[in-house]
Scaffold this motif. Structure first.
Motif, PDB file in Angstrom:
ATOM      1  N   TYR A 128       0.915  -1.015   0.397  1.00  0.00           N
ATOM      2  CA  TYR A 128       0.194  -0.272  -0.135  1.00  0.00           C
ATOM      3  C   TYR A 128       0.819   1.117  -0.452  1.00  0.00           C
ATOM      4  N   ALA A 129       0.691   2.337  -1.135  1.00  0.00           N
ATOM      5  CA  ALA A 129       1.117   3.581  -0.853  1.00  0.00           C
ATOM      6  C   ALA A 129      -0.146   4.251  -0.457  1.00  0.00           C
ATOM      7  N   HIS A 130       0.474   5.982  -0.913  1.00  0.00           N
ATOM      8  CA  HIS A 130      -0.594   6.601  -1.134  1.00  0.00           C
ATOM      9  C   HIS A 130       0.288   8.204  -0.810  1.00  0.00           C
ATOM     10  N   SER A 131      -0.327   9.318  -1.075  1.00  0.00           N
ATOM     11  CA  SER A 131       0.289  10.338  -1.282  1.00  0.00           C
ATOM     12  C   SER A 131      -1.066  11.388  -1.753  1.00  0.00           C
ATOM     13  N   THR A 132      -0.800  12.575  -0.827  1.00  0.00           N
ATOM     14  CA  THR A 132      -1.800  13.687  -1.110  1.00  0.00           C
ATOM     15  C   THR A 132      -1.475  14.518  -1.938  1.00  0.00           C
ATOM     16  N   THR A 133      -0.332  14.081  -3.247  1.00  0.00           N
ATOM     17  CA  THR A 133      -0.730  14.833  -4.559  1.00  0.00           C
ATOM     18  C   THR A 133      -1.354  13.763  -5.589  1.00  0.00           C
TER      19      THR A 133
ATOM     20  N   LEU B 180       1.756   8.784  -8.879  1.00  0.00           N
ATOM     21  CA  LEU B 180       1.215   7.490  -9.425  1.00  0.00           C
ATOM     22  C   LEU B 180       2.366   6.480  -9.311  1.00  0.00           C
ATOM     23  N   LYS B 181       3.438   7.171  -9.933  1.00  0.00           N
ATOM     24  CA  LYS B 181       4.195   5.698 -11.255  1.00  0.00           C
ATOM     25  C   LYS B 181       5.196   5.814  -8.935  1.00  0.00           C
ATOM     26  N   ARG B 182       5.521   6.855  -8.559  1.00  0.00           N
ATOM     27  CA  ARG B 182       6.710   6.354  -7.143  1.00  0.00           C
ATOM     28  C   ARG B 182       5.703   5.051  -6.330  1.00  0.00           C
ATOM     29  N   ALA B 183       4.576   5.246  -6.376  1.00  0.00           N
ATOM     30  CA  ALA B 183       3.532   4.382  -5.840  1.00  0.00           C
ATOM     31  C   ALA B 183       3.636   3.357  -6.141  1.00  0.00           C
ATOM     32  N   VAL B 184       3.475   3.067  -7.323  1.00  0.00           N
ATOM     33  CA  VAL B 184       4.039   1.401  -7.948  1.00  0.00           C
ATOM     34  C   VAL B 184       4.890   0.982  -8.050  1.00  0.00           C
ATOM     35  N   ALA B 185       5.818   0.888  -7.157  1.00  0.00           N
ATOM     36  CA  ALA B 185       6.747   0.779  -7.038  1.00  0.00           C
ATOM     37  C   ALA B 185       6.681   0.466  -5.718  1.00  0.00           C
ATOM     38  N   THR B 186       6.129   0.711  -5.185  1.00  0.00           N
ATOM     39  CA  THR B 186       6.113   0.480  -3.238  1.00  0.00           C
ATOM     40  C   THR B 186       5.384  -1.076  -3.565  1.00  0.00           C
ATOM     41  N   THR B 187       4.230  -0.958  -3.982  1.00  0.00           N
ATOM     42  CA  THR B 187       3.217  -1.807  -3.909  1.00  0.00           C
ATOM     43  C   THR B 187       3.437  -3.288  -4.822  1.00  0.00           C
ATOM     44  N   ARG B 188       4.611  -3.005  -6.269  1.00  0.00           N
ATOM     45  CA  ARG B 188       4.783  -4.723  -6.484  1.00  0.00           C
ATOM     46  C   ARG B 188       5.643  -4.518  -5.384  1.00  0.00           C
ATOM     47  N   LEU B 189       6.643  -4.753  -4.006  1.00  0.00           N
ATOM     48  CA  LEU B 189       7.012  -5.821  -3.458  1.00  0.00           C
ATOM     49  C   LEU B 189       6.010  -6.482  -3.052  1.00  0.00           C
ATOM     50  N   ALA B 190       4.442  -6.090  -2.993  1.00  0.00           N
ATOM     51  CA  ALA B 190       3.824  -7.241  -1.822  1.00  0.00           C
ATOM     52  C   ALA B 190       3.207  -8.131  -2.836  1.00  0.00           C
ATOM     53  N   VAL B 191       3.658  -8.315  -4.654  1.00  0.00           N
ATOM     54  CA  VAL B 191       3.153  -8.708  -5.788  1.00  0.00           C
ATOM     55  C   VAL B 191       4.452  -9.795  -5.518  1.00  0.00           C
ATOM     56  N   GLY B 192       5.699  -9.608  -5.644  1.00  0.00           N
ATOM     57  CA  GLY B 192       6.988 -10.275  -5.751  1.00  0.00           C
ATOM     58  C   GLY B 192       7.174 -11.263  -7.305  1.00  0.00           C
ATOM     59  N   SER B 193       6.791 -11.794  -7.593  1.00  0.00           N
ATOM     60  CA  SER B 193       7.443 -12.618  -8.355  1.00  0.00           C
ATOM     61  C   SER B 193       5.645 -12.617  -9.090  1.00  0.00           C
ATOM     62  N   GLY B 194       4.651 -12.831  -8.382  1.00  0.00           N
ATOM     63  CA  GLY B 194       3.626 -12.606  -8.770  1.00  0.00           C
ATOM     64  C   GLY B 194       2.813 -14.144  -8.809  1.00  0.00           C
TER      65      GLY B 194
END
Length: 473
Positions: free
Chosen positions: A74-79, A85-99
């Protein structure tokens, strides 16, 4: 919908780009969404004849989530822009791993609306709100010369949410909220006691501050304060208790409701874990969580994952038949989501939460229930409480309660606390009143640091063998 409605994909983000980035975040995941929110709120409080605080807050932001198995990124932003949103994608991908996950089906669509789209902060000017609070102060003092302090507050907010899912589904909801609170302190012979009342819901502010409504709250607050002036020290010991209807349902909410949320049961940490299909309460006890009641404080047209709210039966005739579920826990438990995925704001991930939780009426006459008490307590108002989810043990303080002996209501008691555990209390319900009532619209619920508005309710209940903590014998 007002002309300045929240339209993030028209004013801040390109929807196609947002969907592309969301799909990147959730590729190989089981679930996920982009949650966008704008919120505005106003609170004015009046204390001792003057404005104490006046605040207006506005916020907006997004939360991006990707879920794989039991893990969520989970990633969030006030912007609200593509760069954030691109920065948030990198964070959330950590939970998905290899899919390797299979994306869950989208929630079913709904056109239902349970409340108005109108902004409750509009239509009543700031000076008019201040004048109202001053009028409440004057009215309360005019009712009784023993009133030494009056506090009142009016609050309103508007939450607008947009939920975008990876398959392209777009869900929106506009959620108003209004509330009025009144508290009075009275003094007699050097003793001071307080009483409070209030109400609200997902309604226009004008209904909450109507003259007959606020005057009713003032009279109720004053009545409770007067009762407490005459209160004697509460007894201590194990005795039978009759709970009043309506707001005392907060005990049901805390002692039972949290234990029926899906995450606690999936992890086996709830006192109700593994008990589906088994008797957990006395016969005739039926408990529901219903987010579909129009205009209620705990109601939601859709939850914060985009699932339409539902009327969910949790306990039916004493048998545990269901839990409250968000999408993640429902998938892991092999059941359907129930529309209970809620979050405090865009800065928080959703989790299973209650909406309006209540027990259905029975057939008993409330007056007869009290008359059946040989030596006990009649508790009609509650303050704060604490609950241990793992075993259901609770401690609740009473704000209005009376000693009952030989079926006769006696003196009010002060300092009474109810001590027990939810599973045992459910089984010890001996009578259920025919007077179901919901609370006046004042409830908030905390869980894992998140607060959401909720509703509670119940009929009068006769419960045997609760422990009463008090100052006397």
């Amino acid at each position: 919908m007002s002309s300045d409605a929240f339209r993030p994909f028209e004013t801040a983000l390109d929807q196609e780009s947002a969907l592309r980035l969301l799909r990147q975040a959730t590729e190989g995941a089981d679930d996920g969404e982009l949650f966008l929110e704008r919120r505005r709120s106003e609170v004015i409080s009046f204390d001792d004849g003057r404005v104490k605080t006046a605040s207006f807050d506005a916020s907006e932001g997004f939360g991006l989530r990707a879920v794989r198995g039991e893990t969520a990124g989970y990633a969030h932003s006030t912007t609200l822009d593509e760069k954030a949103l691109k920065r948030a994608v990198a964070t959330t991908r950590l939970a998905v791993g290899s899919g390797g996950g299979t994306l869950a089906e989208a929630p079913r669509a709904t056109n239902r609306k349970l409340y108005t789209d109108a902004d409750p902060m509009l239509g009543v000017s700031f000076p008019a709100k201040v004048d109202l609070l001053a009028e409440i102060d004057t009215y309360a003092r005019g009712l009784d010369s023993s009133v030494v302090q009056v506090s009142a507050s009016v609050a309103a907010s508007l939450q607008e949410v947009v939920i975008l899912r990876p398959e392209g589904t777009l869900v929106t909801d506009i959620r108003p909220m209004a509330r009025l609170n009144v508290s009075v302190i009275v003094e007699k012979d050097g003793r001071r006691e307080s009483g409070g009342a209030g109400g609200g819901g997902r309604v226009d502010l004008s209904g909450v501050i109507a003259t007959d409504v606020w005057q009713g709250h003032v009279r109720e607050a004053l009545r409770i304060a007067r009762v407490n002036l005459e209160a004697e020290p509460a007894p201590a010991g194990v005795m039978d208790v009759v709970l009043g209807n309506g707001w005392p349902g907060i005990l049901l909410h805390e002692a039972v409701g949290h234990g029926l949320e899906g995450d606690f049961n999936r992890k086996g940490t709830s006192a109700f874990a593994g008990l589906l299909g088994q008797r957990v309460a006395a016969p005739s006890v039926t408990v529901l969580d219903d987010g579909t009641i129009p205009d209620r404080r705990g109601s939601i047209t859709v939850d914060d994952e985009g699932t339409p709210s539902q009327k969910n039966v949790l306990i039916e005739d004493g048998i545990l038949v269901g839990y409250m579920q968000d999408r993640q826990n429902a998938r892991l438990m092999g059941v359907a989501a129930t529309g209970n995925g809620r979050r405090e704001s865009y800065a928080h991930a959703p989790m299973p939460r209650m909406t309006n939780t209540y027990m259905l009426s029975g057939k008993a006459d409330p007056a007869a229930m009290v008359a059946d008490l040989g030596d006990g307590i009649y508790a009609v108002g509650f303050g704060g409480g604490q609950v241990d989810i793992t075993n259901g043990k609770f401690v609740f303080s009473c704000t209005e309660a009376y000693r009952v002996k030989n079926g006769k209501i006696g003196a009010p008691v002060k300092g009474a606390t109810l001590i027990g555990d939810g599973p045992t209390a459910l089984r010890q319900i001996r009578a259920i009143g025919n007077d179901l009532a919901l609370d006046p619209g004042i409830g908030n619920c905390g869980k894992a640091g998140q607060w959401v508005p909720v509703g509670v309710g119940q009929p009068s209940l006769l419960i045997g063998g609760l422990t009463i903590g008090g100052a006397g014998g």
